[in-house]
Enzyme design. Structure first.
Site, mmCIF file in Angstrom:
data_model
loop_
_atom_site.group_PDB
_atom_site.id
_atom_site.type_symbol
_atom_site.label_atom_id
_atom_site.label_comp_id
_atom_site.label_asym_id
_atom_site.label_seq_id
_atom_site.Cartn_x
_atom_site.Cartn_y
_atom_site.Cartn_z
ATOM 1 N N LYS A 193 0.844 -1.195 0.000
ATOM 2 C CA LYS A 193 0.000 0.000 0.000
ATOM 3 C C LYS A 193 0.885 1.253 0.000
ATOM 4 C CE LYS A 193 -3.327 2.257 3.026
ATOM 5 N NZ LYS A 193 -4.130 2.111 4.235
ATOM 6 N N GLU A 199 10.996 -4.553 3.726
ATOM 7 C CA GLU A 199 11.063 -5.972 3.357
ATOM 8 C C GLU A 199 10.624 -6.186 1.905
ATOM 9 O OE1 GLU A 199 9.705 -4.693 6.102
ATOM 10 O OE2 GLU A 199 9.607 -6.138 7.750
ATOM 11 N N GLU A 332 -3.551 -6.534 15.361
ATOM 12 C CA GLU A 332 -3.114 -5.215 14.884
ATOM 13 C C GLU A 332 -4.268 -4.218 14.993
ATOM 14 O OE1 GLU A 332 -1.562 -4.019 10.699
ATOM 15 O OE2 GLU A 332 0.217 -4.693 11.732
ATOM 16 N N HIS A 363 -2.637 -33.011 19.241
ATOM 17 C CA HIS A 363 -1.461 -33.788 19.655
ATOM 18 C C HIS A 363 -0.287 -32.879 19.986
ATOM 19 C CE1 HIS A 363 -3.501 -37.516 18.518
ATOM 20 N NE2 HIS A 363 -4.055 -36.758 17.594
ATOM 21 N N LYS A 472 10.408 -0.309 13.496
ATOM 22 C CA LYS A 472 10.906 -0.009 12.137
ATOM 23 C C LYS A 472 11.920 1.133 12.204
ATOM 24 C CE LYS A 472 6.525 -1.031 9.761
ATOM 25 N NZ LYS A 472 5.445 -0.464 8.970
HETATM 26 O O1 F6P Z 1 3.329 -4.154 9.859
HETATM 27 C C1 F6P Z 1 2.769 -2.914 9.665
HETATM 28 C C2 F6P Z 1 2.120 -2.739 8.341
HETATM 29 O O2 F6P Z 1 1.968 -1.369 8.167
HETATM 30 C C3 F6P Z 1 0.784 -3.475 8.212
HETATM 31 O O3 F6P Z 1 -0.250 -2.764 8.775
HETATM 32 C C4 F6P Z 1 0.688 -3.625 6.725
HETATM 33 O O4 F6P Z 1 -0.276 -4.577 6.373
HETATM 34 C C5 F6P Z 1 2.101 -4.030 6.398
HETATM 35 O O5 F6P Z 1 2.898 -3.235 7.255
HETATM 36 C C6 F6P Z 1 2.519 -3.839 4.963
HETATM 37 O O6 F6P Z 1 2.383 -2.500 4.542
HETATM 38 P P1 F6P Z 1 2.463 -2.111 3.023
HETATM 39 O O7 F6P Z 1 1.302 -2.733 2.309
HETATM 40 O O8 F6P Z 1 2.405 -0.613 2.992
HETATM 41 O O9 F6P Z 1 3.748 -2.637 2.471
#
Ligand code: F6P
Length: 504
Positions: A193, A199, A332, A363, A472
């Protein structure tokens, strides 16, 4: 005392009244509980007879829902009121599947429909080409929903595409994945988003290099400029919007890989299942409103009975990733300690959500559920009609599902203290007639709306997540420390970084 605290205090008087009565006692007093505390909504059957409430306590819970304005709150959510108050915006994931007349929601639904058309167009073009393997790159809400959907509904697809997921920045994951793939037959979809998640950007760059360019890179993002700067042509960037939270975004282009693998019709069915629950949440009276009832029992277990954990146990292999998905959705959203006005709250909010697939978990950790000192309420989830021909296996699976719920509720005296199972441990049961894209969509929407209703009952914001930012920020400062270019300000971190550098 604030209003939420006063409402919870009232509920606690019912908790005190019921303290001496076990679930077996309640069952003896109210023999019709198995029927009375059950409801069927859009292919979902829910039974709450093994929650530790009687008719009076349920009436008090419904009173709390009314006093909290739950009905209006559902309307606010679906019509696009700014329910995410700390960020001053709506949370319109429902508009991705349900078109309402309210102007903000209608606008969002129109944008969502246009995005779906673009998705379908891009999917057709991909189908016409040589690509058979798709790497879905994203993390958190940009990963868990599509991963769950594709695992749950795998057999619905025609096998044209195989989707692989890359989320963790640990490059062992990328190394393993890429070792088994041919770049000439692979495309990658970067889902973020923000298009700022470290990552995802690192994994995206790694895969871009492996692919030898950006021609088969796709993106889903609310930040088209950043995706373009990454080298992805805007014709291959699908939109996201700030009015959809990441953990609520499966229904958007975040689900592009789901649409590609399962087909347009299955994706539409998944949305239709969620739409049915949106409309139910909006229209059903409180006493027959499934997400609201689910939320009320969650509040009862957390604030009245004091349970700090909640297990989710799907008795269906295809739903084994549901607990991981719900960990983000629920924790969250509801892991909050201030109310919508920013005031520190005094009542507990989210429990720890965990779980796994039955019967495997029987189990491993079920011993603690039956005889441990901490009571953990359970959501059991089952599917009545399987999609295989092994009727006996399925009957055995469902017999275990029913047995576990009964054992937790009623316990067993045993002949020694070690054998004694106290029982009186609450659970709910959710049954799907069949696991289809539609019922899957309905199940997830049920949890989404339950989470929202819990946030309303607790007076908190389900749609921000500032708590994840600090780590972060600190990681950004510790990277140069690990590279030997800076000193850590925290002495323990300095010692740890020195140890890593000395042995690295
Ligand atoms: O871990 C925090 C977060 O902001 C989540 O809320 C979100 O789903 C995820 O990181 C990934 O964010 P993005 O879609 O902006 O990469």
């Amino acid at each position: 005392m604030d209003s939420t605290a006063a409402r919870l205090a009232h509920l606690k008087t019912h908790g005190a009244r019921l303290a001496a009565l076990s679930l077996s006692d309640l069952q003896a007093r109210e023999p019709d509980r198995g029927q009375r505390l059950a409801l069927r909504v859009q292919g979902l059957y829910a039974n709450f007879a093994r929650q530790h409430v009687d008719a009076e306590a349920l009436a008090a819970l419904l009173g709390m829902a009314e006093a909290s304005g739950a009905a209006q709150a559902f309307r606010d959510l679906l019509e696009g009121a700014p329910v995410n108050r700390s960020e001053g915006r709506p949370a319109l994931h429902s508009a991705l599947r349900t078109a309402l007349d309210a102007p903000v929601a209608a606008r969002a639904a129109a944008e969502a429909a246009a995005a779906r058309e673009r998705m379908v167009g891009l999917a057709a073009a991909l189908r016409a080409g040589p690509v058979t393997e798709l790497i879905h790159i994203g993390i958190g809400g940009s990963d868990l929903g599509p991963r769950l959907a594709l695992d749950a509904l795998k057999e619905v697809g025609d096998g044209r595409f195989t989707v692989h997921f890359l989320s963790n920045v640990d490059a062992h994951a990328a190394k393993r994945l890429l070792a088994g793939l041919d770049p000439a037959r692979t495309a990658a979809i970067l889902v973020s988003k923000s298009f700022g998640t470290q990552e995802t950007l690192l994994n995206g760059a790694l895969v871009r290099d492996w692919l030898g360019g950006s021609e088969r890179l796709y993106a889903v993002s609310a930040n088209v400029a950043k995706a373009e700067a990454f080298g992805i042509d805007p014709t291959r960037v699908l939109p996201m919007w700030d009015w959809v939270g990441g953990r609520y975004s499966l229904w958007s282009a975040v689900g592009f890989s789901v649409l590609l693998a399962l087909g347009e019709e299955a994706f539409a069915q998944m949305l239709a299942g969620a739409e049915a629950i949106d409309r139910h949440a909006l229209e059903a009276p409180a006493a027959a409103n499934l997400p609201l009832l689910h939320a009320l029992f969650a509040v009862w277990n957390r604030n009245v009975e004091g349970h700090a954990a909640q297990a989710v146990l799907p008795y269906d292999e295809r739903l084994r990733l549901l607990p991981a998905y719900l960990q983000q959705l629920v924790m969250e959203s509801l892991g909050k300690r201030v109310d919508q006005a920013g005031r520190t709250i005094r009542h507990h909010t989210v429990p720890v959500i965990w779980g796994g697939a039955g019967t495997d978990c029987q189990h491993s950790f079920f011993q603690a559920l039956h005889q441990g000192t901490q009571v953990v309420p359970v959501d059991f989830i089952g599917v009545i009609r399987p999609d295989h021909a092994h009727a006996e296996s399925h009957r055995v699976l469902l017999s275990h599902l029913l047995a576990q719920s009964e054992a937790l509720a009623n316990g067993d005296a045993g002949t020694t203290a070690a054998q004694h199972s106290p029982g009186n441990r609450p659970s709910s049961l959710l049954l799907l007639d069949r696991l289809t894209p539609r019922s899957f969509g309905a199940l997830l929407a049920l949890y989404e709306h339950s989470v929202y209703a819990q946030s309303v009952l607790w007076g908190i914001n389900a749609f921000d997540q500032f708590g994840v930012e600090l780590g972060k920020r600190l990681a950004a400062g510790l990277l140069p420390v690990l590279e030997g270019r800076a000193q850590a300000s925290d002495p323990v971190s300095a010692a740890l970084a020195a140890e890593i550098r000395a042995r690295g």
